[in-house]
Design a protein around this motif. Sequence first.
Motif, PDB file in Angstrom:
ATOM      1  N   TYR A   8       0.871  -1.242   0.085  1.00 10.77           N
ATOM      2  CA  TYR A   8       0.054  -0.037  -0.027  1.00 10.77           C
ATOM      3  C   TYR A   8       0.925   1.204   0.000  1.00 10.77           C
ATOM      4  O   TYR A   8       1.528   1.521   0.979  1.00 10.77           O
ATOM      5  CB  TYR A   8      -0.958  -0.040   1.274  1.00 10.77           C
ATOM      6  N   ALA A   9       0.827   1.954  -1.254  1.00 10.27           N
ATOM      7  CA  ALA A   9       1.555   3.194  -1.307  1.00 10.27           C
ATOM      8  C   ALA A   9       0.451   4.462  -0.581  1.00 10.27           C
ATOM      9  O   ALA A   9      -0.270   4.811  -1.278  1.00 10.27           O
ATOM     10  CB  ALA A   9       2.049   3.697  -2.790  1.00 10.27           C
ATOM     11  N   ALA A  10       1.073   4.859   0.480  1.00 10.09           N
ATOM     12  CA  ALA A  10       0.133   5.721   1.237  1.00 10.09           C
ATOM     13  C   ALA A  10       0.564   7.031   0.691  1.00 10.09           C
ATOM     14  O   ALA A  10       1.683   7.536   1.215  1.00 10.09           O
ATOM     15  CB  ALA A  10       0.129   5.672   2.808  1.00 10.09           C
TER      16      ALA A  10
ATOM     17  N   ALA B 181      -2.665  -0.034  10.030  1.00  4.92           N
ATOM     18  CA  ALA B 181      -3.535  -1.028  10.973  1.00  4.92           C
ATOM     19  C   ALA B 181      -4.081  -2.279   9.809  1.00  4.92           C
ATOM     20  O   ALA B 181      -3.980  -3.376  10.298  1.00  4.92           O
ATOM     21  CB  ALA B 181      -4.610  -0.424  11.385  1.00  4.92           C
ATOM     22  N   LEU B 182      -4.698  -1.806   8.765  1.00  5.03           N
ATOM     23  CA  LEU B 182      -5.259  -2.745   7.868  1.00  5.03           C
ATOM     24  C   LEU B 182      -4.266  -3.480   7.215  1.00  5.03           C
ATOM     25  O   LEU B 182      -4.359  -4.886   6.935  1.00  5.03           O
ATOM     26  CB  LEU B 182      -6.059  -2.006   6.624  1.00  5.03           C
ATOM     27  N   ALA B 183      -2.915  -2.936   6.650  1.00  3.79           N
ATOM     28  CA  ALA B 183      -2.000  -3.759   6.055  1.00  3.79           C
ATOM     29  C   ALA B 183      -1.566  -4.896   7.247  1.00  3.79           C
ATOM     30  O   ALA B 183      -1.006  -5.896   6.588  1.00  3.79           O
ATOM     31  CB  ALA B 183      -1.068  -2.797   5.852  1.00  3.79           C
ATOM     32  N   LYS B 184      -1.420  -4.492   8.440  1.00  2.00           N
ATOM     33  CA  LYS B 184      -0.855  -5.447   9.240  1.00  2.00           C
ATOM     34  C   LYS B 184      -1.554  -6.669   9.515  1.00  2.00           C
ATOM     35  O   LYS B 184      -1.237  -7.878   9.538  1.00  2.00           O
ATOM     36  CB  LYS B 184      -0.801  -4.671  10.687  1.00  2.00           C
ATOM     37  N   GLU B 185      -2.957  -6.624   9.235  1.00  2.00           N
ATOM     38  CA  GLU B 185      -4.087  -7.580   9.284  1.00  2.00           C
ATOM     39  C   GLU B 185      -3.847  -8.621   8.126  1.00  2.00           C
ATOM     40  O   GLU B 185      -4.024  -9.693   8.118  1.00  2.00           O
ATOM     41  CB  GLU B 185      -5.592  -6.956   9.370  1.00  2.00           C
ATOM     42  N   GLU B 186      -3.508  -7.944   6.957  1.00  2.00           N
ATOM     43  CA  GLU B 186      -3.347  -8.529   5.598  1.00  2.00           C
ATOM     44  C   GLU B 186      -1.893  -9.090   5.644  1.00  2.00           C
ATOM     45  O   GLU B 186      -1.733  -9.503   4.359  1.00  2.00           O
ATOM     46  CB  GLU B 186      -3.625  -7.583   4.774  1.00  2.00           C
TER      47      GLU B 186
END
Length: 364
Positions: free
Chosen positions: A201-203, A225-230
Motif C-alpha cells: 500500500y503506497a500511502a 493497521a489494515l496492512a498489518k491484518e493482511e
Amino acid sequence: MKLGIVGLPNVGKSTLFNAITNAGAQSANYPFCTIEPNVGVVAVPAKRLDTLAAMYKPDKYTPASIEFVDIAGLVKGASKGEGLGNKFLSNIREVDAIVHVVRCFESSDIVHVEGSVDPVRDIETINLELILSDVEVLDRRIDKAMKMVKADKKYQAEVDFFNRVKDVLNEGKSARSIQCTEDEADLLSTVSLLTNKPVIYAANMSDSDFANGIENSRHYQSVCALAKEEHAGVLPICAEVEAEIADMDKEEKEIFLADMGLNESGLDRLIRECYSLLGLISYLTAGKPEVRAWTIKRGTKAPQAAGKIHTDFERGFIRAEVIAFDDLMSCGSMAAAKEKGLVRSEGKEYVMQDGDIVLFRFNV
C-alpha cells in the motif's frame, strides 16, 4: 520484476507513476484520464554496481530493471464493466506484485470520487473489485477442471480445492489469506488471481504530513493497521514531492530530500520494499566487458543463479568463484582479495547471498 499500480481515480496514481518512470502518463483532476495502461521501465538504483563500475570502468553497465504498469483508476463495479471496466484488470494479471496507491491527504482542489478521504474504505472498494474479478477467473478454471473429472477422477481434488478458494473469495477475503499445503500453493499459482499477489500500500501523503511526522497522520495509521491484518507492506510516499525531484540532478535531489528529513527517494524505498516483499536479492558480475546486477529469489543455489545469465551456464555448471562485495571493497582489488584467500570456490549446493560478486565456471 513487474509491478502493477492500482487505485481509485484521483489518488495520485498516475502522478506517482510519472514521477518514478518519467514516462509522461496523463495526469488530470478527473476520473479515467488514463485510458490505456501506461508502461514504464526504470533501472534499480545500485550503489554497489556504481562502485564496481568506478573500479572496472566497463564497456557496458547494466543494472537490474523494474517494469511498472499503471492502469486506469478503478471504481465500484469495475469487475462488471463500470468505469473503464474489467478489461483493465486483465492488464495486471501477470505482474509480480501490486502497488495499491491510497489517498491519505486532504485537498479541496482535488476531488475524491467518493466525496471524502477514507483510505480504508477506498482499499476495501478496490479489493472487492479484485475479488469479484478473481471469482470470474476461478469459475472458468473450475468449469474446465470439472470437464476433466469426467475423463480422470484425479482432477476431483483440483475441483474441490478451487471451490474452497472460491468460498473464501465469496466471503470477501483475498486468495492470499488461504492456508495452503505446498502442493495447493503450486496449484493456486497456476491461476492468475489478483488477490493472490503480494501487495504494497503506497500511502500518498502531503508534504506537510512528512514535515509534521507521518506517525501523526490518522489516515496513514489506518492504512498501517489494515496492512498489518493482511500481512501487506506499507510505504509512506508523497507523489507531489516525487514529481518535483524527478528531473533534479543527484546533488539537488539529495539536498531537497535531506530538507524533508529523508535520505532516499520514494522510488528507492518502493524498490527496496518490493524486493523484501517478494524475497528477492541481487548478485553481481564484474569485469571490463560489463558490470551487471542479476535479480534472483532468496535461497537460489549457484547453478540456478548461473542459469539467469544463460541456460548453458546452469547445464554445464562446474563451480562459482565468489567474493562478498564488502570483502572486495576492503581489499581494493580482486587480485588483493585472492591473495588474502577471500575469493571462494563454491559448488552446486552453494546458496547465493545478496551482494555476491560471481564468476561462473562451466563446460558444455
